[in-house]
Design an enzyme around this catalytic site. Sequence first.
Site, PDB file in Angstrom:
ATOM      1  CB  CYS A 145     -10.157 -32.620  18.716  1.00 45.26           C
ATOM      2  SG  CYS A 145      -8.615 -32.661  17.832  1.00 45.26           S
ATOM      3  CB  CYS A 189      -2.255 -33.598  18.359  1.00 42.09           C
ATOM      4  SG  CYS A 189      -1.917 -34.815  17.150  1.00 42.09           S
ATOM      5  CB  CYS A 221       1.248 -38.189  11.993  1.00 42.22           C
ATOM      6  SG  CYS A 221       1.068 -36.958  10.689  1.00 42.22           S
ATOM      7  CB  CYS A 235       3.033 -32.562  16.475  1.00 43.80           C
ATOM      8  SG  CYS A 235       1.779 -33.826  16.497  1.00 43.80           S
ATOM      9  CB  CYS A 246       4.673 -31.183  12.882  1.00 39.83           C
ATOM     10  SG  CYS A 246       3.737 -31.229  11.343  1.00 39.83           S
ATOM     11  CD  GLU A 285      -3.580 -38.672  22.232  1.00 37.83           C
ATOM     12  OE1 GLU A 285      -2.607 -38.951  22.910  1.00 37.83           O
ATOM     13  OE2 GLU A 285      -3.783 -37.524  21.762  1.00 37.83           O
TER      14      GLU A 285
END
Length: 345
Positions: free
Chosen positions: A103, A332, A110, A117, A114, A89
């Site tokens: 962004c 995100c 990832c 997220c 986190c 994205e």
Amino acid sequence: MSTIYDTDYIEELRVRNAMQPHRMKLFRNALFKNSNSWGEALATLPETARADFESNLTFESLEMSERHDSEIDGASKLIFKTHDHHLIESVVLRPKSGRTSICISSQVGCACYCSFCATGMMGFTRNLTAAEILDQVSQANRMVKSEGRSIRNVVFMGMGEPLLNMDNVFQSVEFLRAAPFFNLSNSRITVSTVGIPQAMDHFTKTFPDVQLAFSLHSARQDVREKLMPQARKYPLELLRESLLKASASGRVMIEYLMLAGVNDGEEDLDALERFLKDIPVHINLIPYNEFSGNNLHETPVEERNKFADRLKLLGFDTTLRYSLGSDVAAACGQLVQHKIKVSAI
Ligand code: SF4
């Protein structure tokens, strides 16, 4: 196949087509300054060279598969498909100040996990190449050209931890700054990190004037570890040293998501004051874009205002950010994660 960012190969093409160097300047200007189409860029070349360039260079490394425009503000969420069928994205932001920003993502998924997220819930698939990173900016530029806009700010805050894909991210930053390519000033590029001290130090040395954004989210080690598993590896004392080095050379932003009852109390303010003491930083307080994968909630706006006022009183340069694109799941990983879930049903 080589990409339009492969400068050595493009030089080889120029030489074998006996072209003067200035023809390459026209070609690059068409691609990067004027955000022209592939056909228009090829038209800047001598007719005899076009087929060679067309058949040996990849124009776009990503396929734009979806565009979601916000109905409440100027955000557009873009979903790109990689050649190996992964989704990433980017978000184009058109804030009222008029400066168009993007962004961008640096990885597919990832590895940092986190808890706040959506990307963190997907796990890690692979690093994006420099061409895939830059292509998000190129395609967005072509998209906003019809609005009389161009991308003026690039922030590496999309999917992935940029400093875990250092080679490709560093190469992308070079292209973003380079005059013959995107020609953005250092202050218009921001690389964000959850905090990897050695990588931050390397970044600071390599790009002393490029902005670093550190995702702090809590200055209490125990709270930070719950929010961000990477914090267990890299304690706050180490990160403070890297921040001191970074702030000595360039502008450092502190990103602080405001999470109700988690990091928005008195104790949190005290910890922030201690942690950031004598480090010249700009603090961004960010409203949380909730999603269904956890039970974290945004701090109410009145509380966010009070928190910001307290930080300002303590002498910190603080901005209370507002959220763009909440109706297009602009935080995100939200939209890609939703699509992965829907396609798995
Ligand atoms: S916030 Fe950034 S580093 Fe953390 S999981 Fe999400 S993408 Fe990764």
